[in-house]
Design an enzyme around this catalytic site. Structure first.
Site, PDB file in Angstrom:
ATOM      1  N   LYS A 253     -32.454-100.138  51.845  1.00 44.63           N
ATOM      2  CA  LYS A 253     -33.383-100.509  50.786  1.00 44.63           C
ATOM      3  C   LYS A 253     -34.414-101.505  51.324  1.00 44.63           C
ATOM      4  O   LYS A 253     -34.106-102.315  52.204  1.00 44.63           O
ATOM      5  CB  LYS A 253     -32.640-101.177  49.624  1.00 44.63           C
ATOM      6  CG  LYS A 253     -31.673-100.322  48.865  1.00 44.63           C
ATOM      7  CD  LYS A 253     -30.978-101.154  47.792  1.00 44.63           C
ATOM      8  CE  LYS A 253     -29.946-100.348  47.017  1.00 44.63           C
ATOM      9  NZ  LYS A 253     -30.560 -99.347  46.143  1.00 44.63           N
ATOM     10  N   ARG A 327     -22.731 -91.993  43.272  1.00 44.72           N
ATOM     11  CA  ARG A 327     -22.190 -90.701  42.827  1.00 44.72           C
ATOM     12  C   ARG A 327     -21.069 -90.212  43.744  1.00 44.72           C
ATOM     13  O   ARG A 327     -20.209 -89.445  43.317  1.00 44.72           O
ATOM     14  CB  ARG A 327     -23.328 -89.676  42.742  1.00 44.72           C
ATOM     15  CG  ARG A 327     -23.979 -89.326  44.052  1.00 44.72           C
ATOM     16  CD  ARG A 327     -25.362 -88.733  43.885  1.00 44.72           C
ATOM     17  NE  ARG A 327     -26.314 -89.742  43.429  1.00 44.72           N
ATOM     18  CZ  ARG A 327     -27.600 -89.484  43.160  1.00 44.72           C
ATOM     19  NH1 ARG A 327     -28.061 -88.249  43.299  1.00 44.72           N
ATOM     20  NH2 ARG A 327     -28.406 -90.431  42.767  1.00 44.72           N
TER      21      ARG A 327
END
Length: 482
Positions: A253, A327
Site C-alpha cells: 500500500k 477474502r
C-alpha cells in the site's frame, strides 16, 4: 477502556445542584424543552437555541449548570440515542452528569450515554491531561430500569471490548495476542474456545490464512468460539476478518493508505464482541464465531502475485493482488462455518476500499441471501447502524476466472470491487445438508464505518466504532424466537 457508570433515579433532576443537568430540546416553530419547565422560551431565544439535532448550549440557572442538546423535530429512539451520546462524548470531569429522560425512551437514552462515554486512553502520555468520564445518572419514570440497564451495560461493555482491540496498534496486537485476548474475554462465560496455530493451520489445509500470514514473523491464528445454550433452536455462525495489520503484502500500500490499517481486524473483534454480549445476556441462540487472524506483511517468505493457494475446501486461488488478503482468510473461515450447517452465516470485514468509495464513511454494504440481507437491514435501521443492499451481478463472476487455478482473488484495474469480493466469498459458503441450496449467508463490508477518522457524530467518537455489533446481537436475539 474508560466508560462511565450508569445509575437510575426517579428524583427530579432540577432539585440537585450536583453536577451538570442535561435537558433535551425538540425543534419546531417553538422549541420544546423535554422534562422541565425551568428553561423557558425567552431563555432559548436569547441563546439562539433552536433544538436542531445535536445542537449544544449551556446555561447557568440558580447556580446550576444546565446543558441543552437538540434532538431535532422528532422525539424517537434514534434521535434521543444520538443526542444523549453526542452530549456525553463531550463530558469530562463533572461530579455527575444528570440526564432527564423522556418517558418510554430510557433504553435509547441509556445506550446513547453508555456508547458516548467510551474513551481510549491506553497510550496517553505525560503531555495529555488526565480526565475522567463522569458518573451518569438517568432520571426516569420508566418502570423497566433494571431490565434496560442489564442489556445496555452488556452491549456497552462488548462495544468497548471491540473498540479497545481495534484501537490497539498492530505492534501490540499480533495474531497470537488477539487470540489470547479472545480467550480472556470469554473466560467467565459458557463458551468453548479452539485455537489453531500456524502448524495446525498448515497441516489442516487452511491455505488462505496460512498464505496471508506467512510473510510475517508473527504467525496466524484461527479462533473458534462456541456458545451453545440449552434449548437453542437456531444456530448463527459469525465469521470475522482479523488482519491485525495490513501493509498490502508485496502489493504494498502507499503510505497514506497504510495509516489506519490497525483497524483491519475490526470484523474479527466485532464477531467476538457479539458473541460475548449474547452469552452474557443468555440469548437462546447457538452462536459460533470464527476469527480469521493474520498479519499481512512483505518479506522474503510472503506470498507473491501469481502464487496459487489451496483453500480449506480444495478450491485453488491464483493470487493476483496480495492486498486482497481479507477474502482469502475469510474463505477458510466460511468453509469451516459451513461444515457445521448453521441456520445462517454472516461474515463481517473491513474488506474493500470500493465500499468506502460507493457508500462513504457511515454506511456498510450488505450482500448475499436476499431474505437474510433484508432481515439484517431492518435490524440495522433499529440499531442506527446504516447499511445498504448491494447486488450480485452474475456477469461479474466471469471476472474471477483464472487461467491456471479455479479462481483469482481480485481483478487488477477492474470495476465493481465490492461486488466481485462478495462473489468470491460466495464460492466458499456451503450448502444445506450437502444439497443444492446454499446456507443463508450475508456479507457485511464495513470498510467505511468500521472506524471514524473524522469529527465525532452522535454517540460515535473518533477511532474504532464497533459498527454492526448491535445489529448482529439483534439478529441473534431475533433468531432465538423463530
Amino acid at each position: 477502556m474508560a466508560t462511565s457508570s450508569l445509575t437510575f433515579t426517579s428524583d427530579d433532576a432540577l432539585r440537585t445542584d450536583e453536577g451538570t443537568i442535561l435537558l433535551l430540546v425538540r425543534s419546531g416553530d417553538a422549541p420544546v424543552v423535554i422534562g422541565s419547565d425551568a428553561v423557558d422560551q425567552p431563555t432559548l431565544s436569547a441563546l439562539g437555541f433552536t433544538g436542531t439535532a445535536e445542537q449544544h448550549g449551556v446555561i447557568v440557572l440558580d447556580g446550576r449548570r444546565i446543558e441543552l442538546v437538540g434532538v431535532g423535530s422528532e422525539l424517537t429512539e434514534r434521535s434521543v440515542r444520538r443526542a444523549v451520546g453526542s452530549a456525553v462524548l463531550k463530558a469530562e470531569g463533572e461530579n455527575s452528569y444528570r440526564i432527564v429522560v423522556p418517558a418510554g425512551l430510557l433504553a435509547a437514552a441509556a445506550e446513547g450515554a453508555a456508547l458516548g462515554s467510551y474513551r481510549f486512553r491506553t497510550y496517553r502520555g505525560t503531555l495529555s491531561t488526565a480526565t475522567t468520564v463522569p458518573p451518569i445518572v438517568l432520571h426516569t419514570t420508566d418502570d423497566d430500569a433494571a431490565t434496560s440497564v442489564e442489556r445496555v451495560l452488556a452491549v456497552a461493555d462488548s462495544v468497548a471490548l471491540v473498540k479497545d482491540l481495534a484501537n490497539t496498534p498492530g505492534r501490540d496486537l499480533p495474531p497470537a495476542e488477539l487470540a489470547a485476548r479472545a480467550i480472556d474475554a470469554v473466560a467467565e462465560l459458557p463458551v468453548e474456545v479452539t485455537v489453531w496455530d500456524e502448524k495446525e493451520l498448515a497441516d489442516g489445509g487452511f491455505g488462505g490464512i496460512t498464505g496471508v500470514g506467512q510473510g510475517s514473523s508473527r504467525p496466524p491464528r484461527l479462533v473458534k468460539l462456541s456458545y451453545s445454550p440449552a434449548g437453542a433452536q437456531a444456530h448463527l455462525a459469525l465469521v470475522g476478518k482479523g488482519i491485525t495489520f495490513d501493509t498490502g503484502g508485496l502489493s504494498l500500500k502507499p503510505a497514506t493508505s497504510m495509516t489506519g490499517m490497525k483497524y483491519d481486524m475490526a470484523g474479527a473483534a466485532t464477531v467476538l464482541g457479539t458473541l460475548v454480549a449474547a452469552a452474557r445476556l443468555g440469548v437462546a441462540t447457538r452462536i459460533t464465531a470464527w476469527l480469521c487472524v493474520a498479519e499481512n506483511m512483505p518479506s522474503g517468505t510472503a506470498i507473491r502475485p501469481d502464487d496459487v493457494l489451496t483453500m480449506k475446501n480444495g478450491t485453488t486461488v491464483e493470487v493476483t493482488n496480495t492486498d486482497a488478503e481479507g477474502r482469502l482468510v475469510l474463505a477458510d473461515g466460511l468453509v469451516m462455518a459451513s461444515e457445521e450447517h448453521p441456520d445462517a452465516i454472516v461474515d463481517v470485514a473491513t474488506l474493500t476500499g470500493a465500499a468506502l468509495v460507493a457508500l462513504g464513511r457511515r454506511t456498510a454494504a450488505v450482500m448475499g441471501d436476499s431474505a437474510l440481507g433484508q432481515r439484517i437491514l431492518d435490524l440495522a435501521g433499529t440499531a442506527d447502524e446504516p447499511m445498504w443492499a448491494m447486488p450480485f451481478p452474475e456477469e461479474l463472476r466471469e471476472v474471477l476466472k483464472s487461467n491456471v487455478a479455479d479462481l483469482i482473488n481480485a481483478k487488477i484495474g477492474g470495476y465493481g470491487g465490492t461486488l466481485t469480493a462478495g462473489l468470491f466469498l460466495r464460492e466458499f459458503v456451503g450448502t444445506v445438508d450437502g444439497g443444492d441450496e446454499r446456507i443463508p449467508w450475508a456479507h457485511l463490508d464495513i470498510a467505511g464505518p468500521g472506524d471514524n477518522p473524522d469529527a465525532p457524530h452522535g454517540f460515535t467518537g473518533k477511532g474504532a466504532t464497533a459498527f454492526s455489533l448491535r445489529t448482529l446481537l439483534g439478529l441473534a436475539e431475533e433468531l432465538a424466537t423463530p
